[in-house]
Design an enzyme around this catalytic site. Structure first.
Site, mmCIF file in Angstrom:
data_model
loop_
_atom_site.group_PDB
_atom_site.id
_atom_site.type_symbol
_atom_site.label_atom_id
_atom_site.label_comp_id
_atom_site.label_asym_id
_atom_site.label_seq_id
_atom_site.Cartn_x
_atom_site.Cartn_y
_atom_site.Cartn_z
ATOM 1 N N LEU A 147 0.803 -1.209 0.000
ATOM 2 C CA LEU A 147 0.000 0.000 0.000
ATOM 3 C C LEU A 147 0.841 1.266 0.000
ATOM 4 O O LEU A 147 1.955 1.307 0.527
ATOM 5 C CB LEU A 147 -0.926 -0.006 1.220
ATOM 6 N N HIS A 148 0.270 2.304 -0.595
ATOM 7 C CA HIS A 148 0.891 3.626 -0.631
ATOM 8 C C HIS A 148 -0.210 4.668 -0.473
ATOM 9 O O HIS A 148 -1.384 4.324 -0.229
ATOM 10 C CB HIS A 148 1.688 3.827 -1.924
ATOM 11 N N ALA A 149 0.157 5.926 -0.627
ATOM 12 C CA ALA A 149 -0.808 6.999 -0.384
ATOM 13 C C ALA A 149 -2.001 6.941 -1.319
ATOM 14 O O ALA A 149 -3.097 7.406 -0.976
ATOM 15 C CB ALA A 149 -0.110 8.358 -0.516
ATOM 16 N N GLY A 150 -1.827 6.358 -2.506
ATOM 17 C CA GLY A 150 -2.957 6.212 -3.413
ATOM 18 C C GLY A 150 -4.024 5.304 -2.837
ATOM 19 O O GLY A 150 -5.230 5.585 -2.944
ATOM 20 N N HIS A 151 -3.613 4.196 -2.224
ATOM 21 C CA HIS A 151 -4.580 3.306 -1.585
ATOM 22 C C HIS A 151 -5.264 3.989 -0.398
ATOM 23 O O HIS A 151 -6.471 3.832 -0.185
ATOM 24 C CB HIS A 151 -3.885 2.032 -1.096
#
Length: 282
Positions: free
Chosen positions: A33-37
C-alpha cells in the site's frame, strides 16, 4: 481494525458492521500500500458507512512472464497503514480460499477488456473480473472504490457490475501523484534511481498531449509527439491512445475522452491516463 482470513469469520464480521444500519464500502487491493490506496480509504469514509479493505495478490491476473513472484508483499506495514487510516475490517484470504481445488469459473467482460492492456496482457482482465466478482460476493458491499490510475480496470468493473445487475455503486478516485507528477504505483519501487528520474516523462508527455487535444489540435499528431518524447526518454511503448472514457473505443469529441498510456522503463511497466475535456470554443 479486525483482520480476517476465513470466510465464515468474514460473514460474521460484515454482519457486525451492518448491525447499526451502516452501509459497507469495499476497497480491493493487492497490498504494497501507498498513499494512493489510503486516498481510497479516505474517500470511502462517509457518514453511515463502514470501510472494508481486501488484500489479495491475485495469481489469475498475472501472465506467465509477469512479476507474480516479485510483486511486493508488506503485510505488517499494510495492516498498520489501514488501521491508522481508519479502516474497519481487513479481508486477507489465502489463495486456497479464493481458488479452492476444482475452481473452474472464469468471468470475462468483452469489449472494454479487449484492447490496450487487454491486448498487451492476454487474460489479465479475466483474472481481474473473476477475483473482483468473488470479492463482491464475499463482502457484499454497497459501494466499492477503485483508483482511476488503472482506468481500464475501472471501466471493466463498471461494465461487469452493470451487466450482472450487482447493485454496487462503483466510485473512481482520482490518481494520486508524486510531487513531480508520477502516478503512485506499487511497482514504482522496481525503478532504479536513473529510471525514476526518467519516469516523469510519462505524465509530462500525456499532459502536453492532453492540452493540445483539448484546445483542438490534431489528436493523432499530439499522440505522435507524445510517443516520440517517451521513446527519447528511454521508454518502450505498449500504447499511447485517445479513447472514449466509457467504452474505451473510438473517441468522439462530444463525449468524455481519456488519454491512456502504458510503457516500460527497463523491467518496469508503468501506466497512466488523463481526462481530455471537450474542445475549447474560440
Amino acid at each position: 481494525m479486525q483482520t480476517i482470513r476465513q470466510l465464515d469469520l468474514l460473514r460474521n464480521g460484515i454482519a457486525d458492521l451492518r448491525s447499526d444500519g451502516s452501509r459497507i464500502a469495499l476497497v480491493p487491493t493487492m497490498g504494497a500500500l501507498h498513499a494512493g490506496h489510503i486516498a481510497l480509504i479516505e474517500a470511502a469514509k462517509r457518514p453511515g458507512t463502514r470501510v472494508v479493505a481486501s488484500i489479495f495478490v491475485n495469481p489469475k491476473q498475472f501472465g506467465p512472464n509477469e512479476d507474480l513472484s516479485r510483486y511486493p508483499r508488506k503485510e505488517l506495514a499494510d495492516t498498520r497503514m489501514l488501521n491508522e487510516a481508519g479502516c474497519d475490517l481487513l479481508w486477507m484470504p489465502p489463495v486456497e480460499i479464493m481458488y479452492p481445488e476444482g475452481f473452474a469459473t472464469n468471468v470475462s467482460v468483452a469489449g472494454v477488456s479487449d484492447g490496450l492492456d487487454g491486448a498487451a496482457r492476454p487474460g489479465h482482465f479475466d483474472g481481474v473480473a473473476t477475483v473482483v466478482t468473488k470479492l463482491f460476493n464475499q463482502v457484499r458491499p454497497d459501494l466499492a472504490y477503485f483508483g482511476e490510475k488503472d482506468f481500464q480496470q475501472l471501466a471493466v468493473i463498471r461494465r461487469m457490475v452493470a451487466d450482472l445487475d450487482m447493485g454496487i455503486e462503483i466510485i473512481g478516485v482520482p490518481t494520486q501523484r508524486e510531487d513531480d507528477g508520477l502516478a503512485l504505483s506499487s511497482r514504482n519501487i522496481y525503478l532504479d534511481e536513473a529510471e525514476r528520474a526518467k519516469a516523469v516523462a510519462l505524465p509530462r508527455a500525456l499532459g502536453v498531449a492532453a492540452r493540445a487535444i483539448q484546445k483542438g489540435d490534431d489528436a493523432e499528431a499530439a499522440l505522435a509527439v507524445a510517443r516520440e518524447s517517451l521513446i527519447a526518454a528511454g521508454f518502450v511503448i505498449d500504447y499511447v491512445e485517445l479513447v472514449d472514457a466509457e467504452t474505451l473505443g473510438r473517441p468522439d469529441a462530444g463525449r468524455p475522452r481519456r488519454l491512456v498510456a502504458a510503457a516500460r522503463l527497463g523491467q518496469t511497466r508503468l501506466i497512466d491516463n488523463l481526462a481530455v475535456e471537450p474542445v475549447e470554443s474560440a
